[in-house]
Write an enzyme that holds these catalytic residues in place. Structure first.
Site, mmCIF file in Angstrom:
data_model
loop_
_atom_site.group_PDB
_atom_site.id
_atom_site.type_symbol
_atom_site.label_atom_id
_atom_site.label_comp_id
_atom_site.label_asym_id
_atom_site.label_seq_id
_atom_site.Cartn_x
_atom_site.Cartn_y
_atom_site.Cartn_z
ATOM 1 N N ASP A 135 0.779 -1.241 0.000
ATOM 2 C CA ASP A 135 0.000 0.000 0.000
ATOM 3 C C ASP A 135 0.810 1.291 0.000
ATOM 4 O O ASP A 135 0.523 2.224 0.762
ATOM 5 C CB ASP A 135 -0.949 0.015 1.199
ATOM 6 C CG ASP A 135 -1.936 -1.139 1.190
ATOM 7 O OD1 ASP A 135 -1.896 -1.955 0.257
ATOM 8 O OD2 ASP A 135 -2.742 -1.238 2.137
ATOM 9 N N LYS A 191 -7.067 -4.915 -2.939
ATOM 10 C CA LYS A 191 -7.821 -5.375 -1.771
ATOM 11 C C LYS A 191 -8.831 -4.322 -1.336
ATOM 12 O O LYS A 191 -8.654 -3.129 -1.605
ATOM 13 C CB LYS A 191 -6.880 -5.715 -0.624
ATOM 14 C CG LYS A 191 -6.026 -4.568 -0.116
ATOM 15 C CD LYS A 191 -4.999 -5.077 0.882
ATOM 16 C CE LYS A 191 -4.107 -3.968 1.404
ATOM 17 N NZ LYS A 191 -4.820 -2.987 2.231
ATOM 18 N N CYS A 223 -1.919 -2.402 7.760
ATOM 19 C CA CYS A 223 -1.845 -3.328 6.621
ATOM 20 C C CYS A 223 -0.542 -4.122 6.572
ATOM 21 O O CYS A 223 -0.545 -5.281 6.141
ATOM 22 C CB CYS A 223 -2.094 -2.569 5.326
ATOM 23 S SG CYS A 223 -3.769 -1.856 5.295
#
Length: 199
Positions: free
Chosen positions: A18, A112, A154
């Site tokens: 991310d 995601k 994450c």
């Protein structure tokens, strides 16, 4: 004890979690150090790309005009624990990779959070629907080196899911950044207790 990866180590993937505009400074959920992580990942790939059998990048990819399963608060105030303001909306600038992150070495992209809450890259899939676990299995990967954002969300979730699936995990301390110091420290302790190596 850390081990320097050998060039062409066929069992190790680099998992970049991310590194997106909304998670770096100035973004909807920006963390301090996000830009430095993007720059550092680029330098790592420039100097050590051959240390990894495959380079994988995940990114949040939420549906527009949706609460994405209660993950995003469209009206009112999020609690910043399990609910969040709109971020990483598919196709927007915020969902784009950070411009300091050179993605030319990325071979596999994992999306995601499509319409649902998702923190771990293992909750996502490629555009053709292949899960991250299947990507690793198909390529004979038994170790991942994890970098990215954010340490306490994450990165933590992805590392723990990898370990839970029998994949060894190494996290680069210099290439992660968290939302808060206390929760990041707790996340590191949790990952180490689960078997992750920090280098």
């Amino acid at each position: 004890m850390s081990r320097r990866l050998l060039s062409g180590d066929v069992g190790t993937a680099l998992l970049i979690v991310d590194v997106q505009n909304d998670f770096a400074e100035g973004g909807a959920l920006g963390v301090t150090g996000g830009t430095a992580v993007a720059e550092g990942v680029t330098a790592l790939l420039r100097d050590h790309r051959d240390d990894y059998a495959v380079v994988i990048a995940s990114r949040d990819w939420h549906d527009a005009d949706s609460d994405n399963g209660g993950h995003i608060v469209l009206e009112g105030k999020p609690d910043f624990v399990t609910t969040w303001p709109p971020h990483c909306i598919a196709g927007t600038h915020g969902a784009d990779y950070h411009p300091a992150f050179d993605t030319s070495s990325v071979e596999v992209e994992i999306y995601k959070g499509r319409g649902e809450p998702a923190y771990s890259a293992f909750e996502g899939a490629t555009d053709d629907g292949t899960s991250l676990a299947d990507v690793l299995r198909q390529r004979g990967i038994d170790r991942v080196e994890v970098v990215g954002l954010a340490t306490d969300y994450c990165v933590r979730a992805s590392a723990l899911d990898a370990l839970g699936g029998g994949v060894a995990v190494r996290v680069r301390r210099d290439l992660v950044a968290g939302v808060a110091e206390e929760t990041s420290a707790a996340a590191v302790e949790e990952m180490v207790a689960a078997g992750a190596e920090f280098v």
